[in-house]
Design a protein around this motif. Structure first.
Motif, PDB file in Angstrom:
ATOM      1  N   LEU A  54      12.026  -3.284   5.347  1.00  0.00           N
ATOM      2  CA  LEU A  54      11.440  -3.235   6.687  1.00  0.00           C
ATOM      3  C   LEU A  54      10.567  -1.991   6.855  1.00  0.00           C
ATOM      4  O   LEU A  54       9.473  -2.062   7.437  1.00  0.00           O
ATOM      5  N   ILE A  55      11.030  -0.859   6.340  1.00  0.00           N
ATOM      6  CA  ILE A  55      10.219   0.363   6.399  1.00  0.00           C
ATOM      7  C   ILE A  55       8.943   0.186   5.585  1.00  0.00           C
ATOM      8  O   ILE A  55       7.842   0.568   6.021  1.00  0.00           O
ATOM      9  N   HIS A  56       9.070  -0.392   4.406  1.00  0.00           N
ATOM     10  CA  HIS A  56       7.887  -0.629   3.561  1.00  0.00           C
ATOM     11  C   HIS A  56       6.888  -1.537   4.275  1.00  0.00           C
ATOM     12  O   HIS A  56       5.679  -1.251   4.292  1.00  0.00           O
ATOM     13  N   CYS A  57       7.383  -2.615   4.891  1.00  0.00           N
ATOM     14  CA  CYS A  57       6.487  -3.557   5.577  1.00  0.00           C
ATOM     15  C   CYS A  57       5.842  -2.912   6.799  1.00  0.00           C
ATOM     16  O   CYS A  57       4.662  -3.182   7.098  1.00  0.00           O
ATOM     17  N   TYR A  58       6.594  -2.075   7.505  1.00  0.00           N
ATOM     18  CA  TYR A  58       5.984  -1.343   8.631  1.00  0.00           C
ATOM     19  C   TYR A  58       4.841  -0.466   8.130  1.00  0.00           C
ATOM     20  O   TYR A  58       3.762  -0.406   8.747  1.00  0.00           O
TER      21      TYR A  58
END
Length: 302
Positions: free
Chosen positions: A80-84
């Motif tokens: 999720l952090i990577h996609c953000y």
């Protein structure tokens, strides 16, 4: 007998299937209004290599793990952090990209305002998931493990943002190798290291020599990942990459091929992978999945 390539593909494919299911479960567990919900799904669910979750799973596979729910939550949170970060990276005020994973970028599909907010909520969702009971099937994971995972992810996220700032500042300039590695140990390497370490603390205690060994491995493979990305921006086609090829040169980004030439950059990526493999020798056969993923990263074409 299975080939090395078959083993690599099987390990990564299994990880990709597992994280897709867990990401969908995590997103469905949270109430998000439209059009933000659509933008979040667009940013998260359109595929990708899922390297960070795969590294988390592979690290956990080294020992029997009674805290596997924490590993699954960590894998979701790190992705999720990577996609953000990708949703924000692609914005016109940053890299101004139109294509990601072979699809229109989030701001192209949903507008800049919604894409910005999608990145914002993905960041907070990552920590919400880490602190939840999602995937628990037995006793709750010890709170100290959850707290350590949150600390690791928060630190890595801050480093990533600092790396992005340094990367933007270096555009149009010729920085030396030390400065370039400082950018990418933060921008790319920090999250890759976090994926390994958030999983490692579920199977090794704080004084185990395995932890610094895995940290050393993760730092080498994280930097190698970025060197390989820089190389592929030159050597691969847009249709294969799923994003605009040649963009680094167009905006005069500081890259390893620009600094040392393409051939030496390829050689340096190999040296970093060799360092990673050498570190994993400490773990013997138990690190088989980490070795497989590392080989995939060295040989990847996108």
């Amino acid at each position: 007998m299975s080939s090395s390539l078959d083993i690599q593909n099987n390990v990564l494919s299994a990880a990709q299937q597992r994280i897709q299911q867990d990401l969908l479960m995590a997103l469905d567990a949270l109430a998000i209004p439209e059009p933000l919900k659509g933008a979040v799904h667009h940013a998260v669910m359109l595929g990708g290599k899922r390297v960070r979750p795969a590294l988390a799973y592979a690290t956990a596979s080294m020992k029997p793990n009674s805290n596997y729910a924490a590993v699954r939550r960590a894998a979701v949170a790190i992705e999720l952090i990577h996609c953000y970060s990708l949703a924000h990276d692609d914005l016109p005020c940053m890299d101004d990209d139109l294509l990601r994973r072979g699809q229109p970028t989030c701001h192209v599909a949903y507008g800049e305002d919604t894409a910005l907010l999608a990145g914002d909520i993905l960041q907070s969702m990552a920590f919400e998931i880490l602190g939840s009971r999602l995937f628990d099937q037995g006793p709750a994971v010890d709170a100290s493990i959850v707290l350590k995972q949150m600390q690791i992810l928060a630190t890595a996220s801050s480093k990533m943002v600092c790396g992005q700032v340094l990367d933007l500042q270096a555009e149009g300039k010729r920085v030396d190798q030390e400065a370039l590695e400082n950018i990418h140990r933060n921008k790319t390497g920090a999250l890759i290291s976090a994926a390994v370490m958030m999983s490692a603390i579920t199977i090794f205690d704080g004084v185990d020599v395995a932890l610094p060994k895995l940290r050393e491995y993760a730092q080498a493979i994280g930097l190698a990942f970025q060197v390989q990305d820089d190389i592929l921006d030159i050597t691969a086609e847009t249709e294969v990459l799923g994003k605009t090829a040649g963009k680094d040169e167009l905006v005069e980004k500081s890259t390893y091929p620009a600094l040392m030439g393409l051939d030496k950059a390829i050689e340096y990526a190999k040296q970093l992978h060799d360092q990673a493999f050498e570190t994993l020798e400490y773990f013997g056969d138990s690190a088989e999945e980490l070795v497989s993923i590392s080989k995939f990263l060295l040989e990847r074409k996108k």
